[in-house]
Design a protein around this motif. Structure first.
Motif, PDB file in Angstrom:
ATOM      1  N   GLY A 152      29.897  43.831  32.696  1.00 38.82           N
ATOM      2  CA  GLY A 152      30.583  43.681  33.975  1.00 38.82           C
ATOM      3  C   GLY A 152      31.879  44.452  34.064  1.00 38.82           C
ATOM      4  N   ALA A 153      32.499  44.368  35.232  1.00 38.55           N
ATOM      5  CA  ALA A 153      33.738  45.067  35.600  1.00 38.55           C
ATOM      6  C   ALA A 153      33.484  46.564  35.763  1.00 38.55           C
TER       7      ALA A 153
ATOM      8  N   GLY B  31      29.605  46.820  35.281  1.00 40.22           N
ATOM      9  CA  GLY B  31      28.861  45.954  36.193  1.00 40.22           C
ATOM     10  C   GLY B  31      28.377  46.620  37.471  1.00 40.22           C
ATOM     11  N   TYR B  32      28.391  47.944  37.520  1.00 38.11           N
ATOM     12  CA  TYR B  32      28.004  48.613  38.763  1.00 38.11           C
ATOM     13  C   TYR B  32      26.649  49.310  38.616  1.00 38.11           C
TER      14      TYR B  32
ATOM     15  N   ALA C 257      30.450  39.297  33.656  1.00 40.59           N
ATOM     16  CA  ALA C 257      31.625  39.392  34.531  1.00 40.59           C
ATOM     17  C   ALA C 257      31.302  40.227  35.760  1.00 40.59           C
ATOM     18  N   LEU C 258      30.378  39.714  36.568  1.00 36.37           N
ATOM     19  CA  LEU C 258      29.921  40.452  37.753  1.00 36.37           C
ATOM     20  C   LEU C 258      30.482  39.864  39.042  1.00 36.37           C
ATOM     21  N   GLY C 259      31.305  38.823  38.932  1.00 39.12           N
ATOM     22  CA  GLY C 259      31.759  38.114  40.132  1.00 39.12           C
ATOM     23  C   GLY C 259      30.670  37.177  40.618  1.00 39.12           C
ATOM     24  N   SER C 260      31.073  36.290  41.502  1.00 40.36           N
ATOM     25  CA  SER C 260      30.155  35.273  42.003  1.00 40.36           C
ATOM     26  C   SER C 260      29.680  35.639  43.411  1.00 40.36           C
TER      27      SER C 260
ATOM     28  N   ARG D  87      26.900  37.037  42.067  1.00 41.04           N
ATOM     29  CA  ARG D  87      26.021  37.986  41.374  1.00 41.04           C
ATOM     30  C   ARG D  87      25.786  37.574  39.920  1.00 41.04           C
TER      31      ARG D  87
ATOM     32  N   GLY E  91      33.553  35.882  35.940  1.00 41.74           N
ATOM     33  CA  GLY E  91      34.219  36.491  37.104  1.00 41.74           C
ATOM     34  C   GLY E  91      35.013  37.729  36.748  1.00 41.74           C
ATOM     35  N   GLY E  92      36.272  37.717  37.127  1.00 40.17           N
ATOM     36  CA  GLY E  92      37.116  38.897  36.902  1.00 40.17           C
ATOM     37  C   GLY E  92      37.853  38.883  35.566  1.00 40.17           C
TER      38      GLY E  92
ATOM     39  N   ASP F 147      38.850  42.095  33.520  1.00 39.20           N
ATOM     40  CA  ASP F 147      40.038  42.798  34.024  1.00 39.20           C
ATOM     41  C   ASP F 147      41.306  42.194  33.423  1.00 39.20           C
TER      42      ASP F 147
ATOM     43  N   ARG G  28      46.226  34.451  43.596  1.00 38.41           N
ATOM     44  CA  ARG G  28      45.234  35.537  43.647  1.00 38.41           C
ATOM     45  C   ARG G  28      45.077  36.075  45.064  1.00 38.41           C
TER      46      ARG G  28
ATOM     47  N   ARG H  57      40.623  38.630  49.578  1.00 37.50           N
ATOM     48  CA  ARG H  57      39.955  37.379  49.197  1.00 37.50           C
ATOM     49  C   ARG H  57      39.986  36.359  50.330  1.00 37.50           C
TER      50      ARG H  57
ATOM     51  N   ARG I 228      36.480  35.279  51.988  1.00 36.33           N
ATOM     52  CA  ARG I 228      35.612  34.419  51.186  1.00 36.33           C
ATOM     53  C   ARG I 228      36.219  33.031  51.035  1.00 36.33           C
TER      54      ARG I 228
HETATM   55  N1  UDP Z   1      32.036  43.334  39.603  1.00 31.76           N
HETATM   56  C1  UDP Z   1      31.008  43.959  38.928  1.00 31.76           C
HETATM   57  N2  UDP Z   1      29.919  44.388  39.635  1.00 31.76           N
HETATM   58  C2  UDP Z   1      29.808  44.187  40.973  1.00 31.76           C
HETATM   59  C3  UDP Z   1      30.851  43.508  41.649  1.00 31.76           C
HETATM   60  C4  UDP Z   1      31.956  43.091  40.925  1.00 31.76           C
HETATM   61  O1  UDP Z   1      31.075  44.138  37.712  1.00 31.76           O
HETATM   62  O2  UDP Z   1      28.801  44.597  41.544  1.00 31.76           O
HETATM   63  C5  UDP Z   1      33.200  42.898  38.820  1.00 31.76           C
HETATM   64  C6  UDP Z   1      34.541  43.346  39.346  1.00 31.76           C
HETATM   65  O3  UDP Z   1      34.836  44.627  38.836  1.00 31.76           O
HETATM   66  C7  UDP Z   1      35.445  42.252  38.803  1.00 31.76           C
HETATM   67  C8  UDP Z   1      34.562  41.006  38.833  1.00 31.76           C
HETATM   68  O4  UDP Z   1      33.228  41.497  38.900  1.00 31.76           O
HETATM   69  O5  UDP Z   1      35.804  42.528  37.479  1.00 31.76           O
HETATM   70  C9  UDP Z   1      34.772  40.093  40.044  1.00 31.76           C
HETATM   71  O6  UDP Z   1      36.015  39.613  40.030  1.00 31.76           O
HETATM   72  P1  UDP Z   1      36.477  38.395  40.929  1.00 31.76           P
HETATM   73  O7  UDP Z   1      37.836  38.084  40.482  1.00 31.76           O
HETATM   74  O8  UDP Z   1      36.249  38.703  42.363  1.00 31.76           O
HETATM   75  O9  UDP Z   1      35.477  37.264  40.425  1.00 31.76           O
HETATM   76  P2  UDP Z   1      35.031  35.947  41.174  1.00 31.76           P
HETATM   77  O10 UDP Z   1      36.271  35.295  41.667  1.00 31.76           O
HETATM   78  O11 UDP Z   1      34.099  36.392  42.250  1.00 31.76           O
HETATM   79  O12 UDP Z   1      34.319  35.176  40.105  1.00 31.76           O
END
Ligand code: UDP
Length: 193
Positions: free
Chosen positions: A58-59, A86-87, A109-112, A114, A134-135, A138, A161, A168, A171
């Motif tokens: 991820g990330a 994660g892309y 760590a793809l975010g929610s 996903r 999540g993030g 990072d 945040r 944000r 959402r």
């Molecule tokens: N991310 C990723 N692939 C995607 C979309 C997001 O890897 O297609 C990563 C993004 O780079 C970040 C994390 O997922 O590191 C999402 O962070 P966020 O703080 O928004 O997480 P959430 O609060 O959604 O859990």
């Protein structure tokens, strides 16, 4: 669906002020949040003792490498088994790489939502403990700062945040409706199933 992913998970952690608030409204209060980042750190401390293999998924490209350096520095026993940004479009683009690395633990760590959907789809195939964080990569990488303690202690990390990342806001607009629904369930005696 996200609900199915949560219902089928081996464990579900309350990583959000909203869930904790709803638990109180519904009369079975949770002790507090278990933020993905904090759980990840606890897990790393355990892994460090056992020379376990960790895969970072991820990330953005390059972030995983930086996070791996920091993690390896802080938790010398952890073996970084592999890194994948994660892309990607299809799971099949990354599954072989993860399997070949034979991780004991996979940080997703793809975010929610996903990451939850990814874990649900691939839990049988990937024989690893998976944690959606999540993030957090990072944060491990040092690219994003965790909220100051004051915000965390007062259940206001979301506010910090939001101030750092105003996008944000949209959402987060789901949250007041979620809390209202918790009140409605409380009144009608429904549990939300
Ligand atoms: N991310 C990723 N692939 C995607 C979309 C997001 O890897 O297609 C990563 C993004 O780079 C970040 C994390 O997922 O590191 C999402 O962070 P966020 O703080 O928004 O997480 P959430 O609060 O959604 O859990």
């Amino acid at each position: 669906t996200l609900k199915a992913a949560i219902d089928n998970a081996d464990y579900v952690l309350p990583d959000g002020a909203g869930v904790v608030m709803a638990s109180k409204i519904l009369g079975s209060p949770l002790a507090g949040r278990a933020a993905g980042f904090d759980v990840a750190k606890e897990l790393l401390a355990l892994l460090s003792k056992g020379e376990k293999r960790l895969f970072l998924l991820g990330a953005k490209p390059g972030i995983g490498q930086k996070a791996a350096e920091k993690i390896a520095g802080q938790y010398p026993g952890v073996v970084i088994a592999g890194i994948q940004h994660g892309y990607f479009n299809e799971d099949s683009e990354v599954l072989d790489g993860i399997k070949a690395a034979r991780p004991d633990v996979l940080f997703v760590a793809l975010g929610s939502p996903r990451q939850e959907l990814f874990m649900q789809r691939n839990r049988k195939e990937l024989n690893a403990v998976m944690l959606g964080i999540g993030g957090s990569l990072d944060v491990f990488a040092g690219e994003v700062k965790r909220a100051p303690d004051f915000f965390i202690r007062h259940n206001l990390e979301w506010l910090y945040r939001l101030s750092k990342q105003p996008s944000r806001f949209f959402r987060m607009m789901k949250l007041p409706a979620y809390i209202l629904r918790a009140f409605a369930w409380r009144i009608t005696g429904r549990t939300g199933k």
